[in-house]
Structures are given as structure tokens and as C-alpha cells.
Scaffold this motif. Structure first.
Motif, mmCIF file in Angstrom:
data_model
loop_
_atom_site.group_PDB
_atom_site.id
_atom_site.type_symbol
_atom_site.label_atom_id
_atom_site.label_comp_id
_atom_site.label_asym_id
_atom_site.label_seq_id
_atom_site.Cartn_x
_atom_site.Cartn_y
_atom_site.Cartn_z
ATOM 1 N N PHE A 455 0.833 -1.203 0.000
ATOM 2 C CA PHE A 455 0.000 0.000 0.000
ATOM 3 C C PHE A 455 0.871 1.258 0.000
ATOM 4 O O PHE A 455 1.828 1.377 0.765
ATOM 5 N N TYR A 461 -6.990 4.441 -3.951
ATOM 6 C CA TYR A 461 -7.463 3.055 -3.869
ATOM 7 C C TYR A 461 -8.980 3.004 -3.741
ATOM 8 O O TYR A 461 -9.592 3.882 -3.121
ATOM 9 N N GLY A 492 -6.601 -5.243 -4.554
ATOM 10 C CA GLY A 492 -6.335 -3.812 -4.666
ATOM 11 C C GLY A 492 -7.274 -2.932 -3.870
ATOM 12 O O GLY A 492 -7.196 -1.701 -3.980
ATOM 13 N N TYR A 493 -8.156 -3.521 -3.052
ATOM 14 C CA TYR A 493 -9.107 -2.736 -2.267
ATOM 15 C C TYR A 493 -8.578 -2.465 -0.860
ATOM 16 O O TYR A 493 -7.889 -3.308 -0.265
#
Length: 697
Positions: A455, A461, A492-493
């Protein structure tokens, strides 16, 4: 395996899942079931493993069984007729040309060899406990109560198995549970098994035969009864009502095993008693007690019955936590161990009886099970960053792992960072009726965040709400196989889990605050969580999604009728409640009026005000609806009605329906399809991905 790889669905099903351990009489060894799953074969297998608490590599104890489980080490020998140290377990096997129709009880020596069937029980073995002499066991089986003797039970079982009719006929109020009809015409009895010294089939006696007693019908297990330290008595929880219902209030009775004499030791029409456990000297019995007459949401508290005074006392009444079974007495009889939730974690606690004080013994994550013998404590615990692990806790030493089943797999995966945050949520108290007076202050609400691997706060995001079920549960720092937040984050969340009002682990007032007004406070909490996230510079405000299962499915359906279109790009509703009137087909219908405030025929307007289908005219957000046909907790008609409603309103919707799954998705290939559809739906409605795909073309 290559390093630094995000977790995939295939990885999730490669993880070996550990069962609750049982310890040898000296505490030097543990035995636990280990389950493996095959994506290719679409099935699971389970075997038993021996683990040293002193050091050394685990070794397999069984290999050829089908779902070997519930292992329990025999106690130390206390009589001349002791048959030797054994490990008992349940399994379905083929032995001497006979294949088990029902789960049976097997025993095996700890040093290996062939497991042998301890008895032939036509009606099967659900769960069991060893008697202290190490030569007898007490087990649970569903029987026809009007029959006498094992031969009569076996004949009826064969007759029923071979019948040509398929209809289920009943006059019972409680006739189905979770994903199955309860065995027709049968009830749950305790049985005594005396092992054969020569290794043959043991002698079985139905302890409840000819009596009105039975154990609870919903998932009866070994926590529902206990055997006294001298082996002469058994204590058990039973429903004293003539008609058995899902919301029964259980009493406790003690039976003298030899004579069959029964004495009811704890019974109160306003209380629900359960999970009894004898003290080391047998003079007291600890159990859980919930004051259901006061409120159906009252927590399970710790109570102790005294043989001397023939009365009991609720000893944890001033401690605002719910006590979870099993209960375990310390050797000195002055304290008990059990697990209890606290703010999104489950710890192992010690409750000292002299001063009624609770303290954490092992801190979660999520302590899912434990065993303690001869001063040796072993725990099974997970966190949001790793699946279940077994650790030994010895006096004066740091906890240490005693297995490494999943370490190689997990070492090759890059997981996301987990963070706990708090924000101002709804006010649990209703607003004051008068305009004057102090304003109602919002409650602090917890939210767990799981970030994508690697991240970068300088990037943008999407957000994925994963709304938990229950509603009276409280997930947080735990590993979940069906809604795995690390797997979500790997796509990717930024994954958000809000422990909204009604969640467990935050005190009774917080848990009970949503009663009779479902949807109101929970929605405010989820929306406040979304506002908190939208204020972060790393959130893409146009890429916010909400998903949920069971009560979480109810929540996303509720949101679809209450939240303005466009705030969430899409919803996923798994096994969600949609219509509280039609929900009366579920297996928990006796709780509806308690939760909603009325029966649907007495106050239909009140029920409609808490039902998502009453707000269908405002629903417009695209939704993936998922349901299983074997779901009796939230019948699949709920999902089908929601999907049909959306289609009738020309709302973009997709249906994933499983004919062979229940409230959960348990088969590996179905789980892969579930995750594929889940992620595919989100990507389809992700503005950034839609634009990216269009640009690529």
C-alpha cells in the motif's frame, strides 16, 4: 513457490485447517485434527496428528479415515480394568468389510497402529467424552425414543434407510436446523459405552432410555454434558418444555449413571442454562446462564452450583462480557478458563472465583480453542494476518509454536497491513423528545482496515466494505475463510469491517441497542465509516463498494433502499434477509418477534418498517445476489425475491445460486466460483477499470 505473491483463492484452499487440540494426561503431547482440501477433487479430508509440547516434529496418527475428527485423549488409568492409553475420535471408515453409514467412535493407541471401531452404533455418534476411569465413554446419538435396546434401534434405522418414501412428516415446532431436517421422529440421547478389553465391540447402554430427557436438538455436542470426577454421575442441559422450540430455556439435571436416578439441579423459567462442567472435586458445577426472561439478547454469564447448598450463583454478573464455552476448571478449583470477546478480539480469560475478577491469560487475535492438562496449556488462535496456529504456554516460559503446517505456504505470500481505527458513529440512545436538554452524543465505533499489499498512501485506492453478519457478532482480528479480507485486499481494495451497533464484544448496551429498530443505527455507523474513509487522500471517492453476508446481506439490501444512488458503485448481497414476513420460513422463526418487536400478524407496519423489501421502490444500485438452496437460516427465497425485484425494476443485477450449499459456501470449487463472481462483479462496476478497459480497446 515464488515469494512476494498476493494471496489467491487457490492459496486460501491450500491452507491446512487445524482443529481444537486434546492433551495427553501428562501434558507432553497434543493431538489435533488437520483438514486438507483438494480443488481438483472438490472435497476435504481430515487426519489426526500428534504434536509434542516439549519440542519435536509433528507426526501423523491416522491417514486412511474419512474426516477423522474430535480427538480426545483418554485419562490416566485409575482402575485395574483400564484398557490402556488410547485416543478416541469420530470417523466414517470401512473396517472388516463393513462401511460406516453414520459417524462412529474409533480408538487408536498414541504410538500408532490400526484404529478400531469401539462399538457398532447404528444411529451414529455425534460427540463424546471419556469417563475418568479411561475404560468408559459417554456419547451422543439420535435415537427413536419409543424403542428399547440397540438391536431395535438398528432394525428401525435399516428400515428407515431402505424406505421408498421421501416425505418428511412432523408435528414438531423445531424440525430443521441450519441446512438439514432434524432426524425424523428421533431425539438426542446420552449413551454409555464400556470398551471391550479384547478389542471387540463395546457394550452400549442408552442412559435416557425410558425417560423424557433429551439433549438440545440444535447441534448437540460435548459441551452439553459432563461426567463427574468419580465417574458416577453425568450432568447435562435439557429443555423442560413439553414442546421443543428453537428459543428454549434449558435447565440442568444430574443423573446417577448406575441407577439412572435423575435430580434437576438448576431450573428457572426466566433463565437459559448450559455447558455444565464439574469442579475437580465434583462438589460444584460451573455453567453458563443467560437471563432470557429479562431480554433475549442477554449475554451468557458464568454461574456456579454448589452441591453443599443445592443452589447456584451467577458469579460474573458485574462483568460486562459474554462467556463462551467450553469452561475449564483450574486444578485448585478456584478459577475457570474460557474465551470471551473484547472489541474485535477473542482472548482466553481466567475468572477467579474468590474475588470474581477476570484477567486475560492469552491475548487474541482470535483464540478459537484451548486445552489444559497438568499445567500445560495449548491454544488454537488466528489473526487477520495468519490462519489458526497451535501454541504451548508453559509456566515461566514464552509461548511457542508446536506446528508449522502452513508456514511454507504463508511465507510465499505478501499480505496487507491490518489497522484498527475508531470514529464517531450513531447515538445508541434515541434523540430526546423535547427540544431542550443536552444533545445525544454519538458512540465510538470500531472499524478494521486491511490494506492492499505494498500500500502506498500517495496513490488512490477503491474501498470495499465487508459488512459482517449476526448481527450480534464482532469480527476483527481474525482469519476468515469464506470472507477473507486479505484476499479482498490482494485485489487492490482497502477493506473496511465496521463493528456497527449490535456487534458483540463492546458491552451489552451496545449489543442490544439495535433491538426492535433493525437497520437504523447500523446504517449510520457504516455511513460514518464511509465518511471517515472518504476524508483520506488515498481513497478514490468514485470507487466505493459495499458487500455483506447474512445480516450483512440484509444491510446492503437495506442500504440499496436508503442510501442515495451513486454513493456506492455496486453491492454484493450474500444470503441476505430481504422480507421479514417471508423470512418466517427460516429455522429461527421463534426469535422474530423478540428481535423486531412484534409478530408480523400483530403489527405488520412495524415489521415492514424494518424490512428491506418495503423500500424496494428506491433501489437502483447494481447488486450481485448470492444464495444457497440448503440455507435454512435465511431461506433462498429471500435471495431470489431480492434478485427478481431488482430485475423487475430494471436494476442491473446478477444471481449466483448454489443447489448444494447452505448459509456458507463450503466446497472448494464453489468457493472459487464465488470469489470469481464476487471480484468480477466489482470490476464490472469499477469506473476506473471500465475506463481502463475502454482505453485498451
Amino acid at each position: 513457490m515464488a515469494s512476494n505473491q498476493p494471496i489467491t483463492v487457490e492459496d486460501l484452499w491450500r491452507i491446512e485447517r487445524l482443529g481444537i487440540p486434546s492433551l495427553s494426561p501428562d501434558g507432553a503431547q497434543a493431538v489435533a485434527a488437520v483438514s486438507k482440501f483438494s480443488m481438483a477433487d472438490n472435497k476435504a479430508s481430515s487426519s489426526l496428528w500428534l504434536l509434542s509440547t516439549l519440542g519435536g516434529a509433528p507426526r501423523p496418527l491416522t491417514q486412511c479415515g474419512e474426516k477423522d475428527g474430535q480427538p480426545q485423549w483418554s485419562p490416566a488409568a485409575r482402575s485395574k480394568s483400564h484398557v490402556g492409553e488410547l485416543i478416541a475420535f469420530t470417523a466414517k471408515r470401512e473396517q472388516e468389510g463393513k462401511k460406516d453409514d453414520e459417524s462412529q467412535l474409533y480408538v487408536i493407541a498414541p504410538d500408532g497402529g490400526e484404529a478400531r471401531r469401539a462399538a457398532d452404533v447404528a444411529t451414529g455418534v455425534e460427540a463424546f467424552r471419556w469417563c475418568p476411569d479411561g475404560r468408559r465413554l459417554v456419547f451422543i446419538s439420535w435415537v427413536w425414543p419409543e424403542l428399547k435396546g440397540q438391536k431395535a434401534q438398528a432394525a428401525r434405522h435399516k428400515e428407515f434407510k431402505n424406505r421408498k418414501e421421501t416425505g418428511y412428516v412432523t408435528s414438531e415446532a423445531q424440525y430443521r436446523h441450519w441446512d438439514r431436517n432434524l432426524p425424523m421422529g428421533r431425539v438426542v440421547h446420552l449413551h454409555l459405552l464400556e470398551l471391550a478389553v479384547d478389542g471387540g465391540a463395546g457394550k452400549v447402554r442408552d442412559l435416557f432410555e425410558g425417560t423424557p430427557y433429551e439433549l438440545g436438538r440444535a447441534d448437540p455436542d460435548a459441551t452439553h454434558f459432563d461426567i463427574s470426577p468419580d465417574g458416577r454421575h453425568v450432568v447435562y442441559a435439557f429443555d423442560p418444555a413439553a414442546e421443543k422450540r428453537g428459543d428454549a430455556r434449558f435447565a440442568l439435571a444430574e443423573m446417577e449413571i448406575k441407577s439412572g436416578k435423575v435430580v434437576v439441579i438448576a431450573k428457572d423459567a426466566g433463565w437459559d442454562f448450559g455447558t455444565p462442567r464439574y469442579s475437580p472435586d465434583g462438589d460444584r458445577i460451573a455453567f453458563t446462564a443467560s437471563h432470557q426472561g429479562k431480554k433475549h439478547t442477554m449475554p451468557a454469564q458464568l454461574a456456579v452450583w454448589s452441591r453443599e447448598h443445592r443452589t447456584h450463583e451467577v458469579v460474573s454478573a458485574e462483568w460486562d462480557h459474554a462467556v463462551h464455552a467450553p469452561l475449564h476448571w483450574e486444578d485448585d478449583g478456584q478459577a475457570l478458563l474460557f474465551t470471551a470477546e473484547q472489541q474485535g478480539r477473542t482472548h482466553l480469560w481466567r475468572f477467579d472465583l474468590p474475588d470474581c475478577r477476570a484477567e486475560v491469560v492469552v491475548r487474541g487475535g482470535w483464540v478459537g480453542g484451548f486445552a489444559k492438562v497438568a499445567g500445560t496449556l495449548v491454544t488454537l488462535a488466528d489473526t487477520a494476518r495468519h490462519p489458526g496456529q497451535l501454541r504451548v504456554h508453559l509456566p515461566g516460559e514464552e509461548p511457542k509454536r508446536i506446528e508449522y503446517f502452513n508456514d511454507d505456504l504463508m511465507a510465499g505470500l505478501t499480505l496487507g497491513r491490518v489497522e484498527e481505527v475508531w470514529f464517531d458513529g450513531a447515538a445508541s440512545a434515541p434523540p430526546p423528545k423535547k427540544k431542550s436538554g443536552p444533545p445525544t452524543m454519538p458512540d465510538k465505533v470500531q472499524m478494521w482496515l486491511v490494506y492492499p499489499p505494498d500500500f502506498d498512501p500517495k496513490k488512490k485506492y477503491p474501498v470495499l466494505h465487508s459488512i459482517h453478519g449476526g448481527p450480534h457478532t464482532g469480527p476483527g482480528d481474525n482469519w476468515h475463510y469464506r470472507w477473507n479480507t486479505q484476499l479482498f485486499a490482494a485485489q487492490g481494495y482497502v477493506v473496511a469491517n465496521v463493528n456497527y451497533h449490535g456487534s458483540s464484544g463492546f458491552g451489552y448496551a451496545f449489543l442490544d441497542s439495535i433491538t426492535h429498530r433493525w437497520g437504523e443505527l447500523e446504517l449510520q455507523d457504516v455511513e460514518a465509516g464511509t465518511d471517515w474513509l472518504l476524508a483520506k487522500r488515498w481513497v478514490d471517492k468514485k470507487r466505493v463498494f459495499a458487500t455483506g453476508g447474512s445480516y450483512g446481506g440484509f444491510m446492503v439490501a437495506w442500504m440499496n433502499g436508503h442510501v442515495p444512488a451513486g454513493r456506492y458503485q455496486a453491492y454484493v448481497c450474500h444470503a441476505g434477509c430481504f422480507d421479514w414476513t417471508a423470512m418466517f420460513a427460516d429455522d429461527a422463526y421463534t426469535w422474530h418477534a423478540k428481535e423486531l418487536g412484534a409478530w408480523y400478524w400483530d403489527d405488520p407496519a412495524r415489521i415492514l418498517a424494518q424490512s428491506p423489501h418495503g423500500f424496494a421502490g428506491s433501489m437502483s444500485t447494481p447488486t450481485l445476489v448470492i444464495h444457497g438452496a440448503l440455507d435454512y437460516r435465511v431461506p433462498d427465497g429471500q435471495g431470489l425475491a431480492y434478485y427478481n425485484t431488482l430485475k423487475a425494476r430494471s436494476v442491473d443485477a446478477r444471481l449466483l445460486w448454489f443447489p448444494d450449499e447452505n448459509h456458507w459456501i463450503l466446497k472448494p470449487r464453489n468457493s472459487k466460483l464465488w470469489y470469481d463472481e464476487f471480484f468480477g462483479w466489482l470490476k464490472r462496476h469499477d469506473p476506473a477499470r471500465v475506463v481502463s478497459s475502454a482505453s485498451a480497446k
